[in-house]
Design an enzyme around this catalytic site. Structure first.
Site, PDB file in Angstrom:
ATOM      1  N   HIS A  75      -2.902 -10.829  25.021  1.00 17.22           N
ATOM      2  CA  HIS A  75      -2.750 -11.729  26.150  1.00 17.22           C
ATOM      3  C   HIS A  75      -1.386 -12.227  26.210  1.00 17.22           C
ATOM      4  O   HIS A  75      -1.079 -13.308  26.477  1.00 17.22           O
ATOM      5  CB  HIS A  75      -3.682 -12.841  26.275  1.00 17.22           C
ATOM      6  CG  HIS A  75      -4.027 -13.261  27.731  1.00 17.22           C
ATOM      7  ND1 HIS A  75      -5.180 -13.086  28.513  1.00 17.22           N
ATOM      8  CD2 HIS A  75      -3.314 -13.638  28.749  1.00 17.22           C
ATOM      9  CE1 HIS A  75      -5.406 -13.499  29.782  1.00 17.22           C
ATOM     10  NE2 HIS A  75      -4.006 -13.867  29.923  1.00 17.22           N
ATOM     11  N   ASN A  98      -9.863  -8.271  36.482  1.00 14.78           N
ATOM     12  CA  ASN A  98      -9.606  -9.323  36.740  1.00 14.78           C
ATOM     13  C   ASN A  98      -9.144  -9.385  38.254  1.00 14.78           C
ATOM     14  O   ASN A  98      -8.151  -8.590  38.808  1.00 14.78           O
ATOM     15  CB  ASN A  98      -8.210 -10.023  35.987  1.00 14.78           C
ATOM     16  CG  ASN A  98      -8.518 -10.082  34.603  1.00 14.78           C
ATOM     17  OD1 ASN A  98      -9.774  -9.987  34.061  1.00 14.78           O
ATOM     18  ND2 ASN A  98      -7.572 -10.456  33.604  1.00 14.78           N
ATOM     19  N   TYR A 119      -8.443 -11.769  41.789  1.00 14.96           N
ATOM     20  CA  TYR A 119      -8.066 -13.058  42.429  1.00 14.96           C
ATOM     21  C   TYR A 119      -7.891 -13.052  43.749  1.00 14.96           C
ATOM     22  O   TYR A 119      -8.306 -13.823  44.516  1.00 14.96           O
ATOM     23  CB  TYR A 119      -6.737 -13.795  41.740  1.00 14.96           C
ATOM     24  CG  TYR A 119      -6.946 -14.135  40.377  1.00 14.96           C
ATOM     25  CD1 TYR A 119      -7.595 -15.433  39.985  1.00 14.96           C
ATOM     26  CD2 TYR A 119      -6.627 -13.151  39.192  1.00 14.96           C
ATOM     27  CE1 TYR A 119      -7.600 -15.740  38.701  1.00 14.96           C
ATOM     28  CE2 TYR A 119      -6.953 -13.588  37.906  1.00 14.96           C
ATOM     29  CZ  TYR A 119      -7.279 -14.958  37.752  1.00 14.96           C
ATOM     30  OH  TYR A 119      -7.367 -15.400  36.182  1.00 14.96           O
TER      31      TYR A 119
HETATM   32  C1  PNW Z   1      -3.994 -13.771  35.213  1.00 14.35           C
HETATM   33  N1  PNW Z   1       0.319 -12.025  39.835  1.00 14.35           N
HETATM   34  O1  PNW Z   1      -2.383 -13.506  35.494  1.00 14.35           O
HETATM   35  C2  PNW Z   1      -3.744 -13.900  33.749  1.00 14.35           C
HETATM   36  O2  PNW Z   1      -4.619 -13.081  32.911  1.00 14.35           O
HETATM   37  C3  PNW Z   1      -4.110 -15.427  33.324  1.00 14.35           C
HETATM   38  O3  PNW Z   1      -3.627 -15.770  31.881  1.00 14.35           O
HETATM   39  C4  PNW Z   1      -3.782 -16.299  34.423  1.00 14.35           C
HETATM   40  O4  PNW Z   1      -3.795 -17.687  34.019  1.00 14.35           O
HETATM   41  C5  PNW Z   1      -4.514 -16.003  35.705  1.00 14.35           C
HETATM   42  O5  PNW Z   1      -4.477 -14.658  35.937  1.00 14.35           O
HETATM   43  C6  PNW Z   1      -3.924 -16.892  36.736  1.00 14.35           C
HETATM   44  O6  PNW Z   1      -2.680 -16.334  37.195  1.00 14.35           O
HETATM   45  C7  PNW Z   1      -1.642 -13.211  36.683  1.00 14.35           C
HETATM   46  O7  PNW Z   1       1.535 -11.997  40.031  1.00 14.35           O
HETATM   47  C8  PNW Z   1      -0.540 -13.892  37.020  1.00 14.35           C
HETATM   48  O8  PNW Z   1      -0.152 -10.847  40.494  1.00 14.35           O
HETATM   49  C9  PNW Z   1       0.052 -13.117  37.871  1.00 14.35           C
HETATM   50  C10 PNW Z   1      -0.434 -12.126  38.779  1.00 14.35           C
HETATM   51  C11 PNW Z   1      -1.609 -11.694  38.398  1.00 14.35           C
HETATM   52  C12 PNW Z   1      -2.295 -12.368  37.373  1.00 14.35           C
END
Ligand code: PNW
Length: 438
Positions: A128, A297, A299
């Site tokens: 990670h 993952n 979001y």
């Molecule tokens: C993920 N983007 O990070 C990671 O796996 C985690 O460690 C992190 O805390 C979490 O999502 C929240 O950010 C990302 O810019 C960071 O697309 C940036 C991006 C995507 C995922």
């Protein structure tokens, strides 16, 4: 079917569906100079002025290294059945190669034993983002040899800890540790070169494949897989469809296709022109090693608009990421239809940042996070109903932690952390999850 989301029940999911919470080593452990740990690229990066919004670093973080038992009790209180964590490579091999550091292995063995003693399934991630600095000094992931070092590290960890864990993921989000780190420069090591980023991505995926070979040879019961950050891309006009295909290709297919089809996506390969990586004969066969699971993952979605339009009525989290649960259903259904040999899926991260504050009543009221999680769980449920094989869901994150380039300013936890006292307090979202699972 119309289901009122607040009425979502545990029984709406298969009985053997896994519910968990997730973290990563650098974001919570602290104790960066203890237990024989060597420096990682994130220790270095945090010390470069301007890299981290609040000027912070991971030296203390959530002090999890010193609060392991308390934190394991906390996880158990949430009524989850599983915990996803990562192993810090520089705790196992302080300079990224050579003999294992016993103190490092012992820490994670204690963590795993503590989970099992509490009836929790351990889900281990090998990488990670905390690359040993000594390997970065040789070029990091742009150096092909790093892939072979990673496979060696994977073998060390899997030999010792593999027999006790439920799953091992090789990489977390290779898009982040290549493109975001070597091209966009927002993550360590903070480079700005597209050819370097594409070489890094290739070596990460090669390292994944080599690690799979090493671990398969051990005949473990643990499920072996990979975690990708994926999202769905949309537009509001046909004129933007080429942009949608490009965004999807760079973000999703560039990582999915080598692993699931043994090839880079042709359209993106052409798009990248002279910046494409140096692929040796046999690399793609190695990268295509069969997976027991694919971790997703999710979001947010990508909205493509050459004219700069925003989706009407959109709402956003504290990261500025649009809340779009339908994108998760669409993504899962699309994976199911597009890849014939798709392994079972795990949602290895999903969650939201909000500027939570401890109220005068001593509570943290985070209704927006509760709603976010409910909506996304409902999105997973809909994908399962549509026939997609999703086996589990891990909320990101167990507790507030070091949010990379944002430092401690963004809070993703179900549990609130007061960084002055290191006190942990269950937010309303943690209590909701606890009740939903209980
Ligand atoms: C993920 N983007 O990070 C990671 O796996 C985690 O460690 C992190 O805390 C979490 O999502 C929240 O950010 C990302 O810019 C960071 O697309 C940036 C991006 C995507 C995922």
């Amino acid at each position: 079917p119309e289901v009122k989301i607040s009425d979502l029940l545990r029984t709406d999911f298969p009985a053997n569906f896994t519910f968990g919470v997730a973290t990563s080593a650098f974001q919570i452990e602290g104790a960066t100079q203890e237990g024989g740990r060597g420096p990682s690229i994130w220790d270095t990066f945090c010390r470069e002025p301007g890299r981290i919004r609040d000027g912070s670093n991971g030296d203390i973080a959530c002090d999890h290294y010193h609060r392991l038992d308390e934190d394991l009790d906390l996880i158990a209180r949430l009524n989850v059945s599983a915990y996803r964590f990562s192993v810090a490579w520089p705790r196992i091999q302080p300079t990224g190669s050579g003999a294992a550091n016993e103190e490092g292995l012992a820490f994670y063995e204690r963590l795993i034993d503590g989970l099992i003693a509490r009836g929790l399934e351990p889900h281990l991630t090998l990488y990670h983002w905390d690359l040993p600095q000594a390997l970065q000094d040789l070029g990091g992931w742009t150096h092909r040899d790093t892939a072979y070092r990673f496979a060696e590290y994977a073998r060390i960890v899997a030999e010792r800890l593999g027999p006790k864990v439920k799953s091992i993921a090789t990489l977390n989000e290779p898009w982040c540790s290549s493109i975001l780190s070597y091209q966009i420069g927002e993550h360590a090591p903070g480079w700005n070169s597209r050819p370097a980023a594409l070489a890094a991505a290739h070596h990460l995926m090669l390292g994944h494949g080599l690690a799979m070979q090493q671990m398969r040879a051990l005949n473990l019961k643990a499920e072996l897989g990979l975690v990708l950050n994926l999202d769905s891309a949309y537009s509001d006009t046909p004129d933007d469809l080429p942009g949608v295909q490009l965004a999807d290709g760079k973000f999703n297919r560039w990582f999915l296709d080598p692993v699931l089809r043994g090839q880079y996506p042709h359209d993106i390969w052409v798009h990248y022109g002279n910046d494409v990586p140096d692929v040796h004969a046999g690399d793609l066969d190695i990268m295509q090693a069969p997976l027991d699971f694919l971790g997703v993952n999710y979001y947010s979605r990508t909205f493509v608009s050459a004219a700069g339009r925003k989706p009407p009525g959109a709402t956003y989290t504290d990261m500025g990421w649009e809340i779009y649960p339908q994108g998760l259903t669409d993504l899962l259904v699309r994976l199911h239809h597009s890849y014939s040999d798709l392994p079972p899926l795990l949602i290895t991260e999903n969650g939201a940042a909000y500027p939570d504050e401890l109220g005068t009543d001593g509570q943290i009221h985070d209704p927006a996070r509760v709603e976010y999680i409910q909506q996304h769980l409902n999105a997973v449920r809909e994908a399962i109903t549509a026939g997609v094989d999703v086996r589990g869901y891990f909320a990101w994150s167990l507790m507030d932690n070091f949010e990379w380039a944002y430092g401690y300013g963004k809070r993703f936890g179900l549990v609130y952390v007061d960084y002055q006292t290191q006190a942990r307090t269950l937010k309303d979202s943690a209590k909701w999850y606890q009740g939903f699972l209980g």
